[in-house]
Scaffold this motif. Structure first.
Motif, PDB file in Angstrom:
ATOM      1  N   ARG A   1      -2.319  66.855  42.011  1.00 48.86           N
ATOM      2  CA  ARG A   1      -1.074  66.628  42.923  1.00 48.86           C
ATOM      3  C   ARG A   1      -0.065  65.998  41.994  1.00 48.86           C
ATOM      4  NH1 ARG A   1      -4.975  64.787  46.754  1.00 48.86           N
ATOM      5  NH2 ARG A   1      -5.571  66.330  48.108  1.00 48.86           N
TER       6      ARG A   1
ATOM      7  N   GLU B   1       0.997  70.988  43.324  1.00 46.68           N
ATOM      8  CA  GLU B   1      -0.173  71.165  42.997  1.00 46.68           C
ATOM      9  C   GLU B   1      -0.445  72.225  41.886  1.00 46.68           C
ATOM     10  OE1 GLU B   1      -2.401  71.752  46.350  1.00 46.68           O
ATOM     11  OE2 GLU B   1      -2.098  69.549  46.854  1.00 46.68           O
TER      12      GLU B   1
ATOM     13  N   SER C   1      -9.961  66.232  43.841  1.00 52.66           N
ATOM     14  CA  SER C   1      -8.593  66.159  43.690  1.00 52.66           C
ATOM     15  C   SER C   1      -8.133  64.861  42.804  1.00 52.66           C
ATOM     16  CB  SER C   1      -7.870  66.062  44.872  1.00 52.66           C
ATOM     17  OG  SER C   1      -7.932  64.918  45.555  1.00 52.66           O
TER      18      SER C   1
ATOM     19  N   SER D   1      -4.634  62.625  42.022  1.00 57.42           N
ATOM     20  CA  SER D   1      -3.194  62.425  42.255  1.00 57.42           C
ATOM     21  C   SER D   1      -2.676  61.388  41.455  1.00 57.42           C
ATOM     22  CB  SER D   1      -3.320  61.821  43.682  1.00 57.42           C
ATOM     23  OG  SER D   1      -3.642  62.500  44.822  1.00 57.42           O
TER      24      SER D   1
END
Length: 91
Positions: free
Chosen positions: A6, A20, A81, A83
């Motif tokens: 992200r 993204e 993921s 971030s």
């Protein structure tokens, strides 16, 4: 293994406006290396001249702050993921 990263608004100039991006990597360091390979210039905004995370940038693998894990050595699971969140200060 595909990792979703992200990207904060301030860094989207490096990712052609994408919020993204998908990269490969088993550790946060590998993810950042792949980000740099795909989106030149982003590493310098995340890491300092010594190759450490900049103090005003917070990075999470899934929901875990990497500063309380293994830093750049933090494992990033397949399908996980990352971030990148710039610190916000002021009053």
């Amino acid at each position: 293994m595909s990792i979703t990263v992200r990207i904060p608004t301030i860094l989207r100039t490096y990712t052609d406006g994408k919020a993204e991006v998908s990269v490969a990597g088993g550790t946060l360091a590998e993810v950042i290396d792949q980000l740099e390979a795909d989106h030149t210039g982003i590493r310098a905004r995340v890491l300092d001249d010594d190759g450490k995370l900049r103090r005003f940038v917070n990075v999470y693998v899934n929901d875990d702050d990497v500063r309380f894990a293994e830093g750049l050595g933090t494992a990033v699971p397949a399908g996980g993921s990352v971030s990148i969140i710039p610190a916000v200060a002021g009053g």
